[in-house]
Design a protein around this motif. Structure first.
Motif, PDB file in Angstrom:
ATOM      1  N   HIS A 150       0.810  -0.973   0.161  1.00 11.40           N
ATOM      2  CA  HIS A 150      -0.461   0.031   0.310  1.00 11.40           C
ATOM      3  C   HIS A 150       1.362   1.300  -0.278  1.00 11.40           C
ATOM      4  CE1 HIS A 150      -2.819  -2.300   0.701  1.00 11.40           C
ATOM      5  NE2 HIS A 150      -3.059  -2.745   1.431  1.00 11.40           N
ATOM      6  N   HIS A 151       1.302   1.568  -1.278  1.00 11.24           N
ATOM      7  CA  HIS A 151       2.086   3.270  -1.321  1.00 11.24           C
ATOM      8  C   HIS A 151       0.440   4.924  -1.245  1.00 11.24           C
ATOM      9  CE1 HIS A 151       5.606   1.202  -2.253  1.00 11.24           C
ATOM     10  NE2 HIS A 151       5.092   0.468  -3.124  1.00 11.24           N
ATOM     11  N   GLY A 152       1.398   5.281  -0.829  1.00  7.85           N
ATOM     12  CA  GLY A 152       0.212   6.034  -1.007  1.00  7.85           C
ATOM     13  C   GLY A 152       0.172   7.585  -1.909  1.00  7.85           C
ATOM     14  N   LEU A 153       1.199   6.864  -3.242  1.00  8.49           N
ATOM     15  CA  LEU A 153       1.470   7.749  -4.243  1.00  8.49           C
ATOM     16  C   LEU A 153       1.506   6.759  -5.290  1.00  8.49           C
ATOM     17  CD1 LEU A 153       4.253  11.251  -3.106  1.00  8.49           C
ATOM     18  CD2 LEU A 153       1.600  10.865  -2.892  1.00  8.49           C
ATOM     19  N   SER A 154       0.780   7.497  -6.170  1.00  7.55           N
ATOM     20  CA  SER A 154       1.103   6.926  -7.783  1.00  7.55           C
ATOM     21  C   SER A 154       2.517   6.642  -8.215  1.00  7.55           C
ATOM     22  CB  SER A 154      -0.465   7.247  -8.914  1.00  7.55           C
ATOM     23  OG  SER A 154       0.254   8.320  -9.105  1.00  7.55           O
ATOM     24  N   PRO A 155       3.061   7.451  -7.680  1.00  8.47           N
ATOM     25  CA  PRO A 155       4.593   7.088  -8.274  1.00  8.47           C
ATOM     26  C   PRO A 155       5.316   5.667  -7.857  1.00  8.47           C
ATOM     27  CG  PRO A 155       4.050   9.195  -8.698  1.00  8.47           C
ATOM     28  CD  PRO A 155       3.272   8.981  -8.358  1.00  8.47           C
ATOM     29  N   TRP A 156       4.965   6.073  -6.816  1.00 10.23           N
ATOM     30  CA  TRP A 156       5.498   4.697  -5.889  1.00 10.23           C
ATOM     31  C   TRP A 156       4.947   3.562  -6.046  1.00 10.23           C
ATOM     32  CZ3 TRP A 156       4.810   7.747  -0.009  1.00 10.23           C
ATOM     33  CH2 TRP A 156       5.748   8.391   0.351  1.00 10.23           C
ATOM     34  N   VAL A 157       3.657   3.494  -6.920  1.00  8.01           N
ATOM     35  CA  VAL A 157       3.444   2.189  -7.090  1.00  8.01           C
ATOM     36  C   VAL A 157       3.933   1.786  -7.960  1.00  8.01           C
ATOM     37  CG1 VAL A 157       0.534   0.796  -7.969  1.00  8.01           C
ATOM     38  CG2 VAL A 157       0.810   2.697  -6.239  1.00  8.01           C
ATOM     39  N   ARG A 158       4.108   2.588  -9.336  1.00  7.09           N
ATOM     40  CA  ARG A 158       4.541   2.478 -10.484  1.00  7.09           C
ATOM     41  C   ARG A 158       5.863   2.117 -11.089  1.00  7.09           C
ATOM     42  NH1 ARG A 158       1.649   6.863 -12.518  1.00  7.09           N
ATOM     43  NH2 ARG A 158       3.282   8.270 -11.908  1.00  7.09           N
ATOM     44  N   ALA A 159       6.618   2.777  -9.462  1.00  7.42           N
ATOM     45  CA  ALA A 159       7.822   2.421  -9.362  1.00  7.42           C
ATOM     46  C   ALA A 159       8.346   0.730  -8.416  1.00  7.42           C
ATOM     47  CB  ALA A 159       8.815   3.023  -8.282  1.00  7.42           C
ATOM     48  N   HIS A 160       7.436   0.081  -8.112  1.00  8.87           N
ATOM     49  CA  HIS A 160       7.255  -0.838  -7.134  1.00  8.87           C
ATOM     50  C   HIS A 160       6.766  -1.550  -8.212  1.00  8.87           C
ATOM     51  CE1 HIS A 160       6.600  -3.941  -4.051  1.00  8.87           C
ATOM     52  NE2 HIS A 160       5.206  -4.151  -4.282  1.00  8.87           N
ATOM     53  N   VAL A 161       5.778  -1.911  -9.248  1.00 10.05           N
ATOM     54  CA  VAL A 161       5.371  -2.816 -10.277  1.00 10.05           C
ATOM     55  C   VAL A 161       7.204  -2.300 -10.801  1.00 10.05           C
ATOM     56  CG1 VAL A 161       4.089  -3.358 -12.221  1.00 10.05           C
ATOM     57  CG2 VAL A 161       3.108  -2.356 -10.578  1.00 10.05           C
ATOM     58  N   PHE A 162       7.226  -1.685 -11.452  1.00 15.01           N
ATOM     59  CA  PHE A 162       8.594  -1.515 -12.567  1.00 15.01           C
ATOM     60  C   PHE A 162      10.204  -2.337 -11.913  1.00 15.01           C
ATOM     61  CE2 PHE A 162      12.819   0.822 -13.773  1.00 15.01           C
ATOM     62  CZ  PHE A 162      12.935   0.663 -15.056  1.00 15.01           C
ATOM     63  N   LEU A 163      10.357  -2.761 -10.423  1.00 15.13           N
ATOM     64  CA  LEU A 163      11.500  -3.098  -9.714  1.00 15.13           C
ATOM     65  C   LEU A 163      11.024  -4.413 -10.038  1.00 15.13           C
ATOM     66  CD1 LEU A 163      11.482  -1.102  -6.553  1.00 15.13           C
ATOM     67  CD2 LEU A 163      13.550  -0.958  -8.350  1.00 15.13           C
ATOM     68  N   TYR A 164       9.923  -5.121  -9.902  1.00 13.58           N
ATOM     69  CA  TYR A 164       9.387  -6.516 -10.128  1.00 13.58           C
ATOM     70  C   TYR A 164       9.509  -7.152 -11.698  1.00 13.58           C
ATOM     71  CZ  TYR A 164       7.777  -7.502  -5.526  1.00 13.58           C
ATOM     72  OH  TYR A 164       7.656  -7.900  -4.097  1.00 13.58           O
ATOM     73  N   MET A 165       8.935  -5.990 -12.319  1.00 14.16           N
ATOM     74  CA  MET A 165       9.127  -6.452 -14.165  1.00 14.16           C
ATOM     75  C   MET A 165      10.671  -6.096 -14.185  1.00 14.16           C
ATOM     76  SD  MET A 165       6.730  -6.913 -14.844  1.00 14.16           S
ATOM     77  CE  MET A 165       6.186  -6.984 -17.170  1.00 14.16           C
TER      78      MET A 165
END
Length: 212
Positions: A150-165
Motif C-alpha cells: 500500500h503506497h500513498g502516491l501513484s509514482p511509488w506504485v509504478r516504481a514498485h511494479v517497475f522493480l518487479y518487472m
C-alpha cells in the motif's frame, strides 16, 4: 486452418483453426452434460406421472423445470413440453448439430498483413501468449513473490511494479543464458519445423493444427 476476410473487420485477417483433440474433448463434455440434464428432467417427468400426489399445474411444473434446466447450461439443446398435468422433453438434435459443427474451432484475429506474418506464424505468435501468462505466474509465485504494497502516491506504485518487472527481465535473461542446464529448447525454429513435418503423419492429424 482457413483465412477469412469480412467487411466487419476491415484490414484484418480472421484465421480459423480446428484442433481435433479439442473437438473430441468438447464433444465428450457435451454428451456428459446432456446426460446429466436428462437425468434431472426425467425426475420431474416422473413426478408428474406418479399416482400419489403428482406434480401438476403449468406454473409448478415450469418452476421445477426452470430450477434444473440451466444447471448444466444445456437448455438450448432441449425441446420442452409443459401442460397442466404433463411434462415431457427431448433433445434438440438440430441445435446439438449446429454446436457440434464448431467443436474444436477457434478464430485468431490479426491486423498484421500476410507479407509480414503468414498464417502459421500468426497462430504460433498467438500461442506464445502463454509466455505472458507464465510471466504473471512467475511474478506472483515463490519465484519473485510479487505482493500488494500500500503506497500513498501513484509514482511509488509504478516504481514498485517497475522493480518487479526488472527482476523478471533479469530472470528471463538468466534462464535464456542457461538453456542447456535448464533443458529448454535451444533451436525453436528447428523444433517447429520438425513438428510441422510430423503434422503430415497420422499422429499430427490426431493432434490437430500447428504445434501444441
Amino acid at each position: 486452418m482457413a483465412v477469412i476476410t469480412s467487411p466487419d473487420y476491415p484490414g484484418e485477417r480472421l484465421i480459423a483453426c480446428r484442433n481435433a483433440t479439442l473437438a473430441d474433448e468438447r464433444r465428450r463434455k457435451r454428451e456428459v452434460l446432456l446426460a446429466a440434464t436428462e437425468t434431472d428432467l426425467s425426475q420431474i417427468r416422473d413426478a408428474t406421472r406418479r399416482k400419489h400426489a403428482p406434480l401438476h399445474g403449468e406454473a409448478a411444473i415450469g418452476l421445477a423445470v426452470g430450477a434444473v434446466i440451466n444447471k448444466h447450461k444445456m437448455a438450448k439443446h432441449f425441446d420442452l413440453t409443459i401442460t397442466a398435468s404433463r411434462f415431457d422433453f427431448r433433445r434438440s438434435e438440430a441445435s446439438i448439430a449446429r454446436e457440434a459443427a464448431l467443436d474444436g474451432i477457434y478464430v485468431i484475429r490479426t491486423g498484421v498483413s500476410a507479407d509480414v506474418m503468414i498464417e502459421t506464424e500468426a497462430v504460433s505468435a498467438y500461442k506464445d501468449l502463454s509466455r505472458v501468462e507464465r510471466a504473471f505466474r512467475t511474478l506472483k509465485s515463490v519465484d519473485l513473490a510479487f505482493c500488494p504494497v500500500h503506497h500513498g502516491l501513484s509514482p511509488w506504485v509504478r516504481a514498485h511494479v517497475f522493480l518487479y518487472m526488472m527482476a523478471y527481465y533479469v530472470e528471463w535473461h538468466l534462464r535464456d543464458a542457461q538453456k542447456a542446464l535448464l533443458f529448454q529448447d535451444q533451436d525453436r525454429p528447428g523444433a517447429e519445423a520438425e513438428h510441422c513435418a510430423a503434422g503430415l503423419s497420422d499422429q499430427g492429424d490426431q493432434l490437430g493444427i500447428g504445434w501444441q
